[in-house]
Design an enzyme around this catalytic site. Sequence first.
Site, PDB file in Angstrom:
ATOM      1  N   ASP A 110      32.151  47.193  18.588  1.00 24.69           N
ATOM      2  CA  ASP A 110      31.996  46.027  19.450  1.00 24.69           C
ATOM      3  C   ASP A 110      32.925  44.951  18.916  1.00 24.69           C
ATOM      4  O   ASP A 110      33.054  44.777  17.711  1.00 24.69           O
ATOM      5  CB  ASP A 110      30.537  45.541  19.370  1.00 24.69           C
ATOM      6  CG  ASP A 110      29.989  45.138  20.719  1.00 24.69           C
ATOM      7  OD1 ASP A 110      30.601  44.256  21.345  1.00 24.69           O
ATOM      8  OD2 ASP A 110      28.955  45.682  21.131  1.00 24.69           O
ATOM      9  N   ASP A 212      33.242  42.086  23.839  1.00 25.90           N
ATOM     10  CA  ASP A 212      32.087  41.271  24.208  1.00 25.90           C
ATOM     11  C   ASP A 212      32.482  39.979  24.926  1.00 25.90           C
ATOM     12  O   ASP A 212      33.409  39.284  24.488  1.00 25.90           O
ATOM     13  CB  ASP A 212      31.353  40.896  22.903  1.00 25.90           C
ATOM     14  CG  ASP A 212      30.049  40.160  23.137  1.00 25.90           C
ATOM     15  OD1 ASP A 212      29.098  40.797  23.612  1.00 25.90           O
ATOM     16  OD2 ASP A 212      29.986  38.953  22.852  1.00 25.90           O
ATOM     17  N   GLU A 269      33.315  43.691  28.620  1.00 23.20           N
ATOM     18  CA  GLU A 269      32.170  43.108  29.304  1.00 23.20           C
ATOM     19  C   GLU A 269      32.735  41.953  30.113  1.00 23.20           C
ATOM     20  O   GLU A 269      33.193  40.963  29.546  1.00 23.20           O
ATOM     21  CB  GLU A 269      31.154  42.594  28.294  1.00 23.20           C
ATOM     22  CG  GLU A 269      29.915  42.060  28.974  1.00 23.20           C
ATOM     23  CD  GLU A 269      28.988  41.323  28.014  1.00 23.20           C
ATOM     24  OE1 GLU A 269      27.784  41.419  28.192  1.00 23.20           O
ATOM     25  OE2 GLU A 269      29.480  40.631  27.104  1.00 23.20           O
ATOM     26  N   HIS A 342      22.056  47.333  25.928  1.00 23.46           N
ATOM     27  CA  HIS A 342      21.132  46.608  25.044  1.00 23.46           C
ATOM     28  C   HIS A 342      20.710  45.255  25.608  1.00 23.46           C
ATOM     29  O   HIS A 342      19.916  44.564  24.978  1.00 23.46           O
ATOM     30  CB  HIS A 342      21.792  46.414  23.684  1.00 23.46           C
ATOM     31  CG  HIS A 342      23.009  45.541  23.777  1.00 23.46           C
ATOM     32  ND1 HIS A 342      24.156  45.934  24.429  1.00 23.46           N
ATOM     33  CD2 HIS A 342      23.233  44.284  23.352  1.00 23.46           C
ATOM     34  CE1 HIS A 342      25.030  44.957  24.389  1.00 23.46           C
ATOM     35  NE2 HIS A 342      24.504  43.935  23.746  1.00 23.46           N
ATOM     36  N   ASP A 343      21.270  44.851  26.746  1.00 24.34           N
ATOM     37  CA  ASP A 343      20.903  43.569  27.358  1.00 24.34           C
ATOM     38  C   ASP A 343      20.015  43.748  28.588  1.00 24.34           C
ATOM     39  O   ASP A 343      19.640  42.769  29.229  1.00 24.34           O
ATOM     40  CB  ASP A 343      22.159  42.810  27.807  1.00 24.34           C
ATOM     41  CG  ASP A 343      23.010  42.357  26.635  1.00 24.34           C
ATOM     42  OD1 ASP A 343      22.446  42.063  25.567  1.00 24.34           O
ATOM     43  OD2 ASP A 343      24.245  42.302  26.792  1.00 24.34           O
TER      44      ASP A 343
END
Length: 570
Positions: A110, A212, A269, A342-343
Site C-alpha cells: 500500500d 491510497d 484508490e 478493508h473499508d
Amino acid sequence: MYYRRYNKEVNVLGKRWWDKSVIYQVYPKSFYDSNNDGIGDIRGIIEKLDYLKDLGIDIIWLSPVYKSPMDDNGYDISDYYDIDKQFGSMEDMDSLIEEGNKRGIKIMMDLVINHTSDENAWFIESKSSIDNPKRNFYIWKDPKPDGSAPNNWRSIFGGSAWEYDENTKQYYLHVFSKKQPDLNWENEQVRKELYKMVNYWLDKGLGGFRVDAITYIKKDNTFKSLEADDNEGLAHINAGSLNQEGIENFLAELKENTFSKYDIVTVAEAPGIPREQLKKYSGPEGFFDLLFEFGHSDLDVAEDGKWYTPKEWTLQEFKDALFKSQEVYNDLGFGALFLENHDQPRSLNKLIKEEDIGLSSAKMLATIYFLLKGIPFVYQGEEIGMTNVKYDSIEEYNDISSIDQYNSAIRDGLSKEEALTSVHNRSRDNARIPMQWDDSKNAGFTKGKPWLKANNNYKEVNVKNNLEAEDSILNYYKKLIDLRKNSEYSDVIVYGKYKGFMENDKNIFAYIREYEDKKLLILANFYSQNIKLKLNYTVEKVLLSNYGSFDISNGEIFLKPYEALVLAVL
Ligand code: GLC
Ligand code: CA
C-alpha cells in the site's frame, strides 16, 4: 541499484505478466497472528502463503505494515523506511517477498502518500518552527483574524480539517484524521522525497502498489470556504481537495519518476473521477494500470455521508454502476473488480437479505463480479463467506470512522441503539475482524487476546470447514480462479469484450464476454424467486454452476433462487 526495466518486447501483444492475475487483499492486523500477541503479523502471512497458493492467487495486496502509531491502522505512516514492530521487521518483510516469489506470488504494498502520521520525522520538524526547512512539507495557514480555522472544510473522519498548533500559531490541514497531516505536493522537495521512497521499495522487487487516497493530493489553492452542509457550518472537503485541476501534472510526474521504470502493476484508490477522464487515469497510457471505482460499493451510503441516513438502492443502480465502467474498460483494458475491501462492510450483508445469506447467494456474488472485464480482487475472508459482526457497544469498536459516525449520530439526537445499528451495518471493522481459520478459540486467528473480537459464527464459517466441504464457497472460488487462469476460456475471460445482456431486468444480473470465436454468458438470479427465461443463444456447455444441477432445455432456462451459471454459448 537493480531496476527491473519495463520491457517493451513483452508488450507487443499488449499482454503483461499480471493480465491473468487474481489479487488477494490481506489486512495484516487481522490475518494471522504468529506470536500470539493478539495482532496479525508478517510471519503470520508467511505461514499462510501455502493456503493462498492453493487458492490460486497471484498477487497479495498488503494493507500498510510501515511504522505507524496506528491511529488509522497503519494508514498513518511515521517512517516509510521501517516496518512497524507489531507486524515484524524489515527482515520479515524481505522474507515475505522472497517466500512469495518462491510460490509465484508477488507482493503489492500500500502506498500512502497523500499524508503521513503527525509522528513522522518530517512533520515533527515541520511543526517545530515557522522557518524550519521542512515547514513547507505540509500545509500550514494562518488563523482567520478571529483565531478560527482558515476555512470551513470538514475532514473525512469528522470535525474541522484544520488543527491548530499553539507553538507556531498556525493551522495545518488534514483531509483525514488530525494525526494524518496532508503532505504539500506543491513542494518539489516533498515530491522528490516521495519518489525516492517509492523506488526504494520497488527495488526490493515488489509486484506493484495499491495507491491510497491519491485523488486528494492536489488542493484548491485558494483555500476558500465552501457552502456549509451541516449545522456546524462545515462543508465536506471533497469540493476543495478531490480531483482538483492540475492534479494530472503531479500524477504524470509520479508515474514518470517511479512506476514507469519497473514492470509492475499499480491500482489507485480513486473516487470521484468522471467517466470521461478514466482514460487519462488508467490503462497502458494512464497514470495507473487499474482504478478502484466506488459507485457500486457506496450505493448504500446517503449523499450526506452519514451512516444513519437511510438510503435505498436498487439492483438496477448496482448494475449501472458496474456496467458503465465496463464499457470504458472495453477500450482501456482492465477494471479493478471488487466487492469488498478493508473499508467496506461484508458484501453478503450489503447485497443479500439476511435470511438468504448462504452458500448459493455467496457463490452467486462471487460469479457476477469475478468474470467482468478486469483484474479480480478477493478480500480476506470473502472466499469463505465471512459476514458482518454486531458488537454490543461502541466501546468494542476500533475503527475511527465508526466512532466518529456513532458520535455524530448521538449528537444529531439518535438513541444509542439507533446509532449502534448504523455502525453494525457500515463499520469498517466488519471487514477487520479476525480471519476465521478454524473452530478453535478466536477462530484460530490467535491464542492470545485478539485486538478485535472474532465473529460468533466462526464455528461454522471458517477455512477448515471450507477446505473439507466439497461444495464450499472456497472451493467455488478455486473453480472460478481456475476457469480464469487455466481453462480454454481463459482468453475470453481476461481479454474478451464486455457486452450487455438483459441490462434492465429487475431480477437478473447477466452479461456477455466475447473474444475471437468464443462467447460466454454469465447469468445470475439476484433474488430468491424462481425465474424462467428464454435464450436467443444456444448453450454449448455449462462451465460453472453454483448448484449441483441446472435446468436448461430447448432454449429455456429455469433459474432457482440465487442461481448463477457460466455458459459457453453460440
Ligand atoms: C483510504 C484507506 C482507508 C484510510 C484512508 C486514509 O481510503 O483505504 O482505510 O482510512 O485512505 O488513509
Ligand atoms: Ca502478532
